[in-house]
Design a protein around this motif. Structure first.
Motif, mmCIF file in Angstrom:
data_model
loop_
_atom_site.group_PDB
_atom_site.id
_atom_site.type_symbol
_atom_site.label_atom_id
_atom_site.label_comp_id
_atom_site.label_asym_id
_atom_site.label_seq_id
_atom_site.Cartn_x
_atom_site.Cartn_y
_atom_site.Cartn_z
ATOM 1 N N CYS A 224 0.840 -1.200 0.000
ATOM 2 C CA CYS A 224 0.000 0.000 0.000
ATOM 3 C C CYS A 224 0.874 1.249 0.000
ATOM 4 O O CYS A 224 1.991 1.238 0.509
ATOM 5 C CB CYS A 224 -0.908 0.040 1.227
ATOM 6 S SG CYS A 224 -2.093 -1.324 1.354
ATOM 7 N N GLU A 225 0.345 2.315 -0.555
ATOM 8 C CA GLU A 225 0.957 3.635 -0.450
ATOM 9 C C GLU A 225 -0.011 4.530 0.303
ATOM 10 O O GLU A 225 -1.232 4.442 0.114
ATOM 11 C CB GLU A 225 1.260 4.226 -1.830
ATOM 12 C CG GLU A 225 2.258 3.427 -2.657
ATOM 13 C CD GLU A 225 3.647 3.379 -2.041
ATOM 14 O OE1 GLU A 225 3.925 4.210 -1.153
ATOM 15 O OE2 GLU A 225 4.441 2.518 -2.451
ATOM 16 N N MET A 226 0.551 5.361 1.160
ATOM 17 C CA MET A 226 -0.288 6.225 1.991
ATOM 18 C C MET A 226 0.048 7.703 1.785
ATOM 19 O O MET A 226 1.166 8.045 1.414
ATOM 20 C CB MET A 226 -0.103 5.879 3.469
ATOM 21 C CG MET A 226 -0.996 4.761 3.964
ATOM 22 S SD MET A 226 -0.420 3.108 3.513
ATOM 23 C CE MET A 226 0.868 2.848 4.713
ATOM 24 N N CYS A 227 -0.922 8.551 2.056
ATOM 25 C CA CYS A 227 -0.692 9.988 2.120
ATOM 26 C C CYS A 227 -1.072 10.451 3.527
ATOM 27 O O CYS A 227 -1.714 9.717 4.285
ATOM 28 C CB CYS A 227 -1.504 10.730 1.065
ATOM 29 S SG CYS A 227 -3.286 10.659 1.333
ATOM 30 N N ASN A 233 -2.610 8.719 8.490
ATOM 31 C CA ASN A 233 -2.227 7.977 7.297
ATOM 32 C C ASN A 233 -3.463 7.368 6.644
ATOM 33 O O ASN A 233 -4.202 6.625 7.286
ATOM 34 C CB ASN A 233 -1.231 6.866 7.644
ATOM 35 C CG ASN A 233 0.177 7.393 7.783
ATOM 36 O OD1 ASN A 233 0.536 8.392 7.173
ATOM 37 N ND2 ASN A 233 0.985 6.741 8.595
ATOM 38 N N GLU A 234 -3.676 7.675 5.362
ATOM 39 C CA GLU A 234 -4.780 7.078 4.610
ATOM 40 C C GLU A 234 -4.255 6.479 3.318
ATOM 41 O O GLU A 234 -3.333 6.998 2.689
ATOM 42 C CB GLU A 234 -5.856 8.125 4.304
ATOM 43 C CG GLU A 234 -6.686 8.525 5.509
ATOM 44 C CD GLU A 234 -7.980 9.206 5.109
ATOM 45 O OE1 GLU A 234 -8.767 8.606 4.340
ATOM 46 O OE2 GLU A 234 -8.192 10.351 5.535
ATOM 47 N N VAL A 253 -6.904 4.774 -4.552
ATOM 48 C CA VAL A 253 -7.982 4.896 -3.569
ATOM 49 C C VAL A 253 -8.140 6.359 -3.178
ATOM 50 O O VAL A 253 -7.153 7.060 -2.938
ATOM 51 C CB VAL A 253 -7.688 4.046 -2.316
ATOM 52 C CG1 VAL A 253 -8.873 4.079 -1.358
ATOM 53 C CG2 VAL A 253 -7.348 2.619 -2.699
ATOM 54 N N LYS A 254 -9.373 6.812 -3.081
ATOM 55 C CA LYS A 254 -9.669 8.195 -2.699
ATOM 56 C C LYS A 254 -9.664 8.318 -1.175
ATOM 57 O O LYS A 254 -10.442 7.648 -0.490
ATOM 58 C CB LYS A 254 -11.048 8.588 -3.230
ATOM 59 C CG LYS A 254 -11.336 10.084 -3.160
ATOM 60 C CD LYS A 254 -10.632 10.820 -4.291
ATOM 61 C CE LYS A 254 -11.110 12.256 -4.398
ATOM 62 N NZ LYS A 254 -10.426 12.957 -5.504
ATOM 63 N N PRO A 255 -8.796 9.144 -0.595
ATOM 64 C CA PRO A 255 -8.804 9.340 0.863
ATOM 65 C C PRO A 255 -10.107 9.987 1.320
ATOM 66 O O PRO A 255 -10.730 10.765 0.588
ATOM 67 C CB PRO A 255 -7.609 10.266 1.109
ATOM 68 C CG PRO A 255 -6.767 10.149 -0.114
ATOM 69 C CD PRO A 255 -7.702 9.887 -1.240
ATOM 70 N N ASN A 261 -0.388 16.015 2.891
ATOM 71 C CA ASN A 261 0.866 15.749 2.182
ATOM 72 C C ASN A 261 0.694 14.480 1.361
ATOM 73 O O ASN A 261 0.415 13.408 1.901
ATOM 74 C CB ASN A 261 2.013 15.584 3.191
ATOM 75 C CG ASN A 261 3.374 15.516 2.521
ATOM 76 O OD1 ASN A 261 3.491 15.185 1.353
ATOM 77 N ND2 ASN A 261 4.415 15.830 3.270
ATOM 78 N N TYR A 262 0.875 14.592 0.028
ATOM 79 C CA TYR A 262 0.711 13.427 -0.844
ATOM 80 C C TYR A 262 1.903 12.470 -0.777
ATOM 81 O O TYR A 262 1.812 11.346 -1.231
ATOM 82 C CB TYR A 262 0.509 13.881 -2.294
ATOM 83 C CG TYR A 262 -0.883 14.405 -2.556
ATOM 84 C CD1 TYR A 262 -1.915 13.557 -2.941
ATOM 85 C CD2 TYR A 262 -1.178 15.757 -2.392
ATOM 86 C CE1 TYR A 262 -3.200 14.039 -3.166
ATOM 87 C CE2 TYR A 262 -2.457 16.250 -2.610
ATOM 88 C CZ TYR A 262 -3.462 15.383 -3.002
ATOM 89 O OH TYR A 262 -4.733 15.857 -3.222
ATOM 90 N N ARG A 263 3.052 12.924 -0.226
ATOM 91 C CA ARG A 263 4.278 12.108 -0.131
ATOM 92 C C ARG A 263 4.652 11.531 -1.497
ATOM 93 O O ARG A 263 4.974 10.359 -1.642
ATOM 94 C CB ARG A 263 4.089 10.986 0.886
ATOM 95 C CG ARG A 263 3.939 11.499 2.311
ATOM 96 C CD ARG A 263 3.551 10.412 3.270
ATOM 97 N NE ARG A 263 3.554 10.886 4.651
ATOM 98 C CZ ARG A 263 2.962 10.265 5.657
ATOM 99 N NH1 ARG A 263 2.332 9.130 5.445
ATOM 100 N NH2 ARG A 263 3.019 10.754 6.878
#
Length: 704
Positions: A224-227, A233-234, A253-255, A261-263
């Motif tokens: 998974c990748e999170m922002c 963290n989502e 996936v839409k937070p 912060n999109y990181r």
């Protein structure tokens, strides 16, 4: 007069300006680097190197070098632990190897390595290797065994190398079934995996995987990748593959909350990518439940964090394969080979066929790497290998030949007289002693009836304390306080000297030893270290504060890039401090003014500029816990002169730094340069290596 350059025993005329231009064209045609035009952006490097993420394996280093040299046009994958932007613009790759040296040497002679610490902003701990150059080439290379009488390390067999591996020592060399490597309930709890029934994970969706696991249970790789959002963290991206590498789920996936912060530098996810996305977290949870069979075993890197972000809980306590063991288990069983986010099944594949030789990969593109050093670095005929008798000659050859090659390995040597076990033992003792002194302060004098608890509480606000003892040899009692991080000791000296503590106006100072005479100079240089730019230290956190609390609290700070919350390596509990890394140095300065005096959950925070680089947390902790108790109560130490051998070594180290500086200055902009201290294995013990890397002309993440 035309000079002659010796290549593999044959002489040929040196190339002139026209030939150099032709060489650059050949490199461009082969997929190598090119010089950027005035309108083009440069290549740049981004790496999230903090704490445990700073320990890089030989395979990960190989992964970086392969992508840098070959790029996507030759099917090389972007490295998993860092990111090179605009790889096609790279002018070349230069690897500088210092074979007899380790991380220990770099910090013992920190002030002598003036160029290295001021140029290379990315550093990592490197696992030591008995045959480092062979591991650098990749599997399939066959370097010639070296003569130990000439101060060179002979090639160790794979079996002896495996026996030193901690995974091998834990599980042994016999073939085991899959269930032998599944996490226990204690490990699941220790690493914060979501478990059904726990009030902590209330509201999480269960996968439905409730069937007993067997050795033939199916494996699934999850990533998974999170922002960072107002919620914490989502998830922004989810990928699921089976054991054969077949992609089963690959979704943005839409937070739910507003993104802070999109990181992007770590995840590759941008605001534009998420604008049209309508897939929600609940949609992903539903699809995962449908895809995963009842006896599924999940595999991943930092899988606990991914499951928390997905808000997914397991029904069985013993279902998750420990991510840290996966790569090692894969190699030893020859059953699974992870590549990036894929998991491939390679049953019955011979180990020597699993990865081609790095040199062979370059040769396919028409490139012939350059290897320079005092020893024969390659016997396969795949390289231009040149032997020299001194570091000065190696430097001269490098200045002439490196601009003509897209990939170069330059090996400087300290000589056999500087790699003895005795000298290594002395260096280890000196570094440990100096580190202990820098972590230690003395406070006092106090009244006879003072309360030690009050002193501990006051000084504990500066950072985690390793030990605290009362010194009674003096007329009035003093307190010796040994911290776990350098920043805490320095913060105590700066903020509590002259303060009133436990009813007394006290003086705070470091021990008076020979090694500490240059302490102020060293502290100043550590603050100016390029790796510490934009990093600040924050102390005064309560034990009840979580990482989520900190992310929410500090999300309002401008240009915040990363938060690192150190944890005790034994108890896994976080210490009462953290580190914040900002994209811009000025943003870190502004944050210091805001955070000092900031109150979090009733505790007043204190902060200062960082002193210890991100990769040093684990090393300092280990050195502190192994040596600190023995030295913590020593106040005065006999001033000793350095032995002649170490004085000589200090001069050689300074010359090496000058050689590397000259070579670095000669490189074209957009050249990736990696300096490697491979680490040391000796009868005294093993010392981890150190890697420093950067792209010449890279101005940081703002340029990316």
């Amino acid at each position: 007069m035309v000079k002659a350059v010796c290549v593999n025993g044959l002489k040929r005329p040196a190339e002139g300006a026209g030939e150099r231009q032709a060489a650059r064209k050949r490199r461009k045609a082969a997929g190598g680097g090119r010089e950027p035009g005035p309108e083009e952006k440069s290549s740049c490097l981004s790496a999230a190197l903090f704490g445990e993420d700073c320990e890089i394996s030989r395979d990960q280093l190989y992964e970086l070098l392969k992508f840098a040299a070959l790029g996507k046009c030759h099917s090389a994958a972007q490295p998993s632990w860092c990111r090179i932007y605009r790889q096609s613009h790279l002018a070349g790759v230069v690897v500088i190897v210092l074979p007899e040296m380790s991380q220990l040497h770099f910090y013992q002679f920190y002030l002598q390595f003036r160029h290295l610490r001021k140029v290379f902003r990315h550093r990592f701990t490197l696992t030591p290797s008995a045959n480092f150059l062979a591991s650098l080439y990749g599997e399939g290379a066959n370097p010639k065994p070296q003569n130990t009488a000439q101060g060179l390390t002979s090639t160790s067999s794979k079996s002896s190398d495996l026996k030193c591996d901690p995974i091998f020592q834990k599980y042994g060399g016999k073939k085991r079934g899959l269930t032998s490597y599944i996490l226990t309930s204690e490990e699941l709890n220790k690493y914060d995996y979501p478990i059904k029934g726990s009030t902590r994970w209330k509201g999480y969706v269960c996968t439905g995987c409730d069937k007993q696991r067997t050795d033939s249970s199916p494996l699934f790789g999850l990533d998974c990748e999170m922002c960072l959002t107002a919620k914490g963290n989502e998830v922004t991206y989810v990928s699921l593959v089976d054991a054969r590498g077949q992609c089963l789920l690959n979704e943005l996936v839409k937070p739910q909350s507003e993104v802070v912060n999109y990181r992007t530098s770590f995840s590759g996810i941008t605001e534009e990518m998420l604008l049209p996305v309508k897939t929600s977290l609940s949609d992903i949870q539903t699809r995962l439940k449908k895809i995963l069979p009842r006896d599924a075993v999940l595999v991943g890197h930092s899988l606990n964090n991914d499951l928390q972000a997905l808000e997914v809980a397991e029904l069985n306590l013993e279902m998750l394969l420990k991510a840290e063991n996966l790569a090692e288990v894969s190699k030893k069983k020859d059953a699974l080979q992870p590549q990036g986010c894929r998991v491939q099944q390679q049953l019955n594949e011979p180990p020597h066929l699993s990865k081609p030789c790095f040199l062979e990969c370059l040769q396919v593109t028409g490139q012939k790497p350059l290897l320079l050093g005092r020893q024969e670095l390659d016997s396969s005929g795949l390289c231009q290998s040149n032997l020299s008798t001194s570091n000065k000659q190696i430097l001269q050859k490098a200045l002439e030949d490196v601009p003509l090659s897209t990939f170069s390995i330059i090996q400087f040597s300290l000589g056999p007289e500087n790699i003895s076990s005795r000298l290594l033992a002395e260096l280890c003792e000196k570094v440990g002693s100096k580190l202990t002194d820098m972590l230690t302060i003395y406070a006092g004098p106090f009244e006879e009836n003072f309360r030690l608890k009050s002193v501990k509480k006051k000084f504990g606000k500066c950072g985690p304390i390793q030990c605290l003892t009362v010194v009674t040899e003096t007329y009035q009692p003093y307190v010796c306080i040994q911290y776990e991080v350098l920043e805490a000791a320095q913060l105590a000296v700066e903020s509590l000297n002259g303060a009133e503590v436990a009813g007394s106006c006290i003086k705070v100072q470091r021990p008076v030893t020979a090694a500490m005479l240059d302490c102020d100079v060293l502290i100043k240089e550590l603050e100016l270290d390029v790796e510490n730019e934009g990093v600040i230290y924050v102390a005064g956190l309560k034990q009840s504060v979580t990482e989520k609390d900190l992310q929410e609290e500090f999300s309002q700070l401008k240009d915040l890039e990363m938060l690192f919350l150190p944890k005790d390596l034994q108890s896994a509990k976080h210490r009462n401090c953290c580190f914040l890394k900002f994209q811009k140095s000025q943003s870190a300065v502004d944050a210091l003014e805001v955070i000092n005096g900031w109150t979090l959950k009733g505790s007043k925070l204190r902060s200062r500029h960082a002193l210890a680089s991100g990769h040093l947390w684990r090393w300092i902790w280990q050195m502190n816990h192994s040596n600190g108790k023995q030295r913590g109560n020593i106040f005065y130490k006999k001033m000793q002169q350095l032995p002649d051998s170490e004085q000589d070594l200090k001069k050689k180290v300074k010359k090496l730094d000058n050689h590397i500086q000259k070579l670095y200055r000669s490189l074209q902009n957009n050249t990736l340069c990696v300096v490697l201290f491979p680490g040391v294995n000796s009868t005294y013990g093993s010392q981890s290596g150190l890697g420093l890397m950067g792209i010449k002309g890279d101005r940081g993440r703002s340029a990316c």
